[in-house]
Design a protein around this motif. Structure first.
Motif, PDB file in Angstrom:
ATOM      1  N   ILE A  60      -8.736   2.672   1.749  1.00  0.00           N
ATOM      2  CA  ILE A  60     -10.087   2.258   1.364  1.00  0.00           C
ATOM      3  C   ILE A  60     -10.336   0.809   1.745  1.00  0.00           C
ATOM      4  CG2 ILE A  60      -9.547   1.432  -0.976  1.00  0.00           C
ATOM      5  CD1 ILE A  60     -12.122   2.975  -1.876  1.00  0.00           C
ATOM      6  N   MET A  61      -9.267   0.038   1.963  1.00  0.00           N
ATOM      7  CA  MET A  61      -9.404  -1.362   2.332  1.00  0.00           C
ATOM      8  C   MET A  61      -9.851  -1.533   3.776  1.00  0.00           C
ATOM      9  SD  MET A  61      -6.621  -4.435   1.864  1.00  0.00           S
ATOM     10  CE  MET A  61      -6.910  -4.748   0.125  1.00  0.00           C
ATOM     11  N   ASN A  62      -9.446  -0.617   4.678  1.00  0.00           N
ATOM     12  CA  ASN A  62      -9.824  -0.779   6.085  1.00  0.00           C
ATOM     13  C   ASN A  62     -10.734   0.347   6.605  1.00  0.00           C
ATOM     14  OD1 ASN A  62      -7.963   1.347   6.558  1.00  0.00           O
ATOM     15  ND2 ASN A  62      -6.288  -0.148   6.795  1.00  0.00           N
ATOM     16  N   ASN A  64      -0.439  -4.141   1.242  1.00  0.00           N
ATOM     17  CA  ASN A  64       0.834  -3.659   1.794  1.00  0.00           C
ATOM     18  C   ASN A  64       0.679  -2.259   2.378  1.00  0.00           C
ATOM     19  OD1 ASN A  64       2.169  -6.008   1.067  1.00  0.00           O
ATOM     20  ND2 ASN A  64       2.658  -5.243  -0.986  1.00  0.00           N
ATOM     21  N   ILE A  65      -0.001  -1.385   1.638  1.00  0.00           N
ATOM     22  CA  ILE A  65      -0.175  -0.001   2.113  1.00  0.00           C
ATOM     23  C   ILE A  65      -1.040   0.026   3.369  1.00  0.00           C
ATOM     24  CG2 ILE A  65      -1.107   2.280   1.491  1.00  0.00           C
ATOM     25  CD1 ILE A  65      -0.527   1.512  -1.462  1.00  0.00           C
ATOM     26  N   SER A  66      -2.051  -0.869   3.426  1.00  0.00           N
ATOM     27  CA  SER A  66      -3.010  -0.862   4.536  1.00  0.00           C
ATOM     28  C   SER A  66      -2.388  -1.320   5.846  1.00  0.00           C
ATOM     29  CB  SER A  66      -4.201  -1.763   4.200  1.00  0.00           C
ATOM     30  OG  SER A  66      -4.854  -1.306   3.036  1.00  0.00           O
ATOM     31  N   LEU A  67      -1.208  -1.968   5.784  1.00  0.00           N
ATOM     32  CA  LEU A  67      -0.527  -2.359   7.022  1.00  0.00           C
ATOM     33  C   LEU A  67      -0.029  -1.135   7.787  1.00  0.00           C
ATOM     34  CD1 LEU A  67       1.571  -5.379   5.649  1.00  0.00           C
ATOM     35  CD2 LEU A  67      -0.444  -5.501   7.148  1.00  0.00           C
ATOM     36  N   LYS A  68       0.167  -0.020   7.073  1.00  0.00           N
ATOM     37  CA  LYS A  68       0.798   1.161   7.683  1.00  0.00           C
ATOM     38  C   LYS A  68      -0.197   2.286   7.992  1.00  0.00           C
ATOM     39  CE  LYS A  68       4.735   0.055   4.735  1.00  0.00           C
ATOM     40  NZ  LYS A  68       5.502   0.486   3.550  1.00  0.00           N
TER      41      LYS A  68
END
Length: 813
Positions: free
Chosen positions: A199-201, A191-195
């Motif tokens: 560390i995920m992207n 959810n956080i990486s959508l914005k």
């Protein structure tokens, strides 16, 4: 690539600077400082991983040509850093140093400016690997890693810097986390990486996985890769898996184009001397090997390291299928008989030389083996390394209580670590009994024999037997697997998921030792073709001539004999030893004669006496060789040498040989320890050339040797009369060699040494200023001699260099 090409490439500017900067470290090992430098396959694999990351993060302008693999090839063509690839499988055989390969790669990536402060994760699946990695980082004194100890700790690392993640090097034991915990963490990150960047992207993240077969598949694996979605993943293994549900190639490589980023397997490792071959010997076959129906049942069961998402479902069925095998292998009467065989084999073939491991079928079997072996061997020899549970059977709980009492009530995990360290470093324990622990990642070069009483297959079998393959003090010929279950009789079946090419050379039957012994005997016999195999001194002298007249013969003989001796020991009581005993004894006699004459020391010292007991007992104590040992004189090389030689040796041929090799040892080998020897080098080298002639003139060799020895005695007497130190005498001999014997040169040397005396403090050679002052003083001295004796510039320079060499060699304080 041959060794000369490899050396030239290693010494090329870019490679050498790369090694010095990124692949050379000082570290402490067993309490002593030592250097850690890359092996060629470590350098090659580490740089392939580094290049894959850097090229991917900073894609080059087209057209793109991947760099050539440094220091040889070991992977698929085209597998060196194409910018669309973000993972890689490094398949290096057990014992080849995979841990250091990861550390070298991580260190180089961490300090590469183009990665802009990366996050590097080491993902392991065992406590001992976590400890090992942390210790390796600290011993090399490179970047200090952070151990992720809990799910909360992991959350802190991931949420650091507004979820971009903490930078640095991290070690995590994946079994500290539960799938549901990682799933929640993954959902939140998505959810956080959508914005924003997280560390995920983020791309500059690298994950290294070390032999984590269970962690590479199933839920934990999926969640690990989902959380580090954009990371580079590199798996390093000695035993990849290729089967449904568990496929290292599918998860970490690009089949069929690239099965592995780098490969270094069994035969490479043995050829390079980094590991030893593994030999298996079935014992007690008729009485105690698994019956055919039990073995077939074992082959059918998917026993090894089930993925965690299906393990619980089928574990009960697996247990039911394996129950008959377990009952058979835990039978106390069977264990009692095998323990008797193990004790006898250990005492006869292993004890006082190497150490051993008993791999039992279960924890109960471990306890039974300990009980029986302690009746047959000293109790301090035996230790068990295994896990314990509260509901264990009484026999297991009793041994836990006994162990804790013996170790002063320490925690059982601390006791295990202490036992392992003592096994590696101390005299006792000498036998470890295990069932699951220490079968992977355990590195103890002194471990030579594994008594296998547990059915294993696939990568687990390869990993287990490879515990015995580390070289040890130059005296281990092979790791030995004594098979009590019959698994290794069907080696191909046990490793059927590997291709024949992949496992070629992984393990040899005991017959291979017999073949090796016979071949070595034949090769050595060929060197002495046409010679009578008797113990007459003239025959032994002819054998010595054959060995020493051709350099390749000498090297081949010494190397083959030492290998032959190792195999003779490993053959135990095999009847082949009796069949070839007489020729082996004769070859040993030639080696004894060679050692006493050429090296002028006994054929066996303290180490040989310890590690080659069968050869000593059966061969060196024989009448023929004992006679050689006693009759060949040990004569000191001093002013009385010729007198003693004439008294103890009657044959002029033997006198010539003794003098030749005595002069060779002292004058050629130890020339820099005595100025007299240095002055005689040319004469002794001419004498050696005379010895190598096909038709030797023994009388001439003898007379020339006598002249050299008398010359050495005269020079020694003169040094004593002058009261000169070695440095002073070396200076005088250098001057006289150039200017001739002149009385005034003696005073010149005294004046020069007096001038230099005050500047020659301990360690002056490493002090630039002091060394420069001495060089200036010697240069002034050489200029004075130039004018005095009308020398040319070249002659003066040559004299200067000779004098400086004498001062540096002998003027160390």
């Amino acid at each position: 690539m041959n060794s000369i090409d490899s050396t030239i490439e290693m010494l090329s500017r870019n490679v050498l600077l790369d090694i010095i900067k990124n692949f050379l470290f000082f570290r402490e090992e067993m309490g002593s400082p030592t250097k850690a430098i890359t092996r060629y396959m470590q350098y090659r694999a580490a740089n392939k991983m580094v290049t894959r990351v850097i090229v991917n993060i900073n894609p080059p302008e087209p057209p793109f040509n991947p760099p050539v693999s440094p220091l040889g090839k070991g992977g698929n063509k085209g597998g060196f850093g194409e910018f669309h690839k973000t993972k890689g499988l490094v398949w290096h055989w057990q014992g080849s140093g995979k841990t250091l390969t990861m550390l070298f790669a991580a260190n180089k990536l961490f300090y590469d400016y183009s990665l802009a402060n990366p996050s590097i994760f080491f993902i392991v699946d065992r406590d001992e690997l976590e400890d090992q990695l942390y210790k390796e980082f600290n011993s090399l004194d490179i970047v200090t890693p952070e151990i992720i100890k809990s799910i909360d700790h992991l959350k802190n690392v991931i949420s650091h810097d507004d979820y971009r993640g903490k930078r640095g090097v991290f070690i995590t034991l994946i079994h500290k986390f539960r799938p549901e915990e990682l799933k929640l963490l993954q959902k939140g990150l998505e959810n956080i990486s959508l914005k924003k960047e997280t560390i995920m992207n983020r791309k500059n993240i690298i994950a290294f996985i070390d032999e984590g077969h269970r962690t590479q598949y199933g839920l934990l694996s999926i969640q690990m890769k989902a959380i580090l979605k954009s990371a580079f993943f590199f798996a390093l293994t000695g035993t990849p898996i290729s089967k449904k549900g568990r496929d290292t190639y599918k998860d970490f490589s690009y089949p069929p184009e690239e099965l592995y980023l780098d490969k270094y397997f069994i035969t490479d490792s043995i050829k390079d001397g980094f590991t030893k071959k593994i030999v298996y010997q079935p014992r007690l076959e008729k009485e105690f090997h698994l019956k055919k129906e039990l073995l077939e049942g074992f082959w059918e069961v998917e026993l090894e390291e089930l993925p965690e998402d299906i393990r619980d479902i089928i574990e009960e069925k697996v247990k039911q299928k394996l129950s008959p095998i377990k009952l058979f292998l835990e039978n106390p009467k069977r264990i009692e008989a095998i323990a008797q065989d193990i004790a006898e084999h250990f005492k006869e073939n292993v004890n006082d030389r190497f150490k051993a491991m008993v791999v039992a079928a279960s924890r109960k079997a471990c306890a039974l083996y300990e009980e029986e072996l302690k009746k047959l061997l000293p109790k301090e020899y035996i230790e068990v390394v295994m896990t314990y549970e509260r509901d264990d059977e009484r026999i297991i709980l009793d041994r836990v209580a006994e162990t804790k009492a013996a170790y002063g009530g320490k925690d059982i995990e601390d006791i295990r670590k202490e036992i392992v360290e003592k096994f590696k470093e101390e005299e006792n324990p000498r036998i470890l009994i295990v069932t699951d622990m220490l079968l992977t990642g355990f590195d103890a070069p002194i471990l030579q024999t594994m008594y296998l009483d547990k059915p294993l297959k696939e990568h687990r079998l390869l990993q287990a037997i490879a515990r015995t393959n580390r070289p040890y003090k130059g005296i281990k010929e092979a790791g030995l697997i004594v098979d009590y279950v019959g698994i290794l009789k069907q080696f191909k079946k046990a490793l059927e998921m590997y291709s024949e090419e992949d496992i070629a050379g992984a393990i040899y039957g005991y017959d291979s030792l017999i073949n090796e012994f016979q071949n070595l005997i034949k090769e050595i016999q060929e060197i002495f073709r046409g010679l009578n195999f008797d113990y007459e001194r003239d025959t032994l002298l002819k054998a010595l001539e054959i060995i020493t007249s051709v350099e390749s013969n000498e090297k081949e003989f010494v190397e083959n004999y030492r290998n032959l001796r190792k195999v003779f020991e490993l053959l135990g009581t095999n009847e082949i030893r009796l069949e070839y005993f007489e020729i082996y004894k004769w070859i040993s006699a030639v080696y004894t004669y060679y050692m006493k004459t050429v090296n002028q020391r006994p054929a066996y010292g303290e180490q040989v006496a310890k590690y080659y007991k069968k050869t000593i007992k059966c061969v060196h104590k024989s009448t023929e060789i004992d006679k050689i040992e006693k009759e060949l004189p040990a004569i000191s090389f001093d002013e009385h040498y010729l007198e003693a030689l004439n008294e103890k040796v009657k044959s002029k041929k033997e006198k010539a040989a003794d003098m030749l090799f005595t002069l060779n040892r002292f004058v050629i080998v130890e020339r820099h320890q005595n100025p007299i020897y240095e002055s005689l080098v040319d004469k002794v080298e001419k004498l050696l050339e005379m010895w190598k002639e096909k038709t030797k003139d023994y009388e001439k060799i003898y007379q020339e040797a006598v002249d050299i020895i008398q010359n050495a005695n005269n020079l020694s007497a003169r040094q004593k009369n002058l009261g000169f130190s070695d440095m002073q005498y070396s200076l005088l001999l250098s001057l006289e060699g150039k200017l001739g014997e002149k009385g005034e040169l003696i005073n010149e040397v005294r004046n020069l040494s007096s001038l230099l005396e005050n500047q020659m403090f301990t360690g002056w050679l490493s002090q630039t200023t002091a060394k420069r002052e001495i060089e200036r003083g010697v240069r002034r001295f050489a200029r004075k001699l130039k004018q005095q004796y009308d020398l040319s510039i070249d002659e003066m320079n040559e004299l200067y260099h000779n004098l400086i060499s004498s001062i540096e060699n002998y003027g160390t304080s």
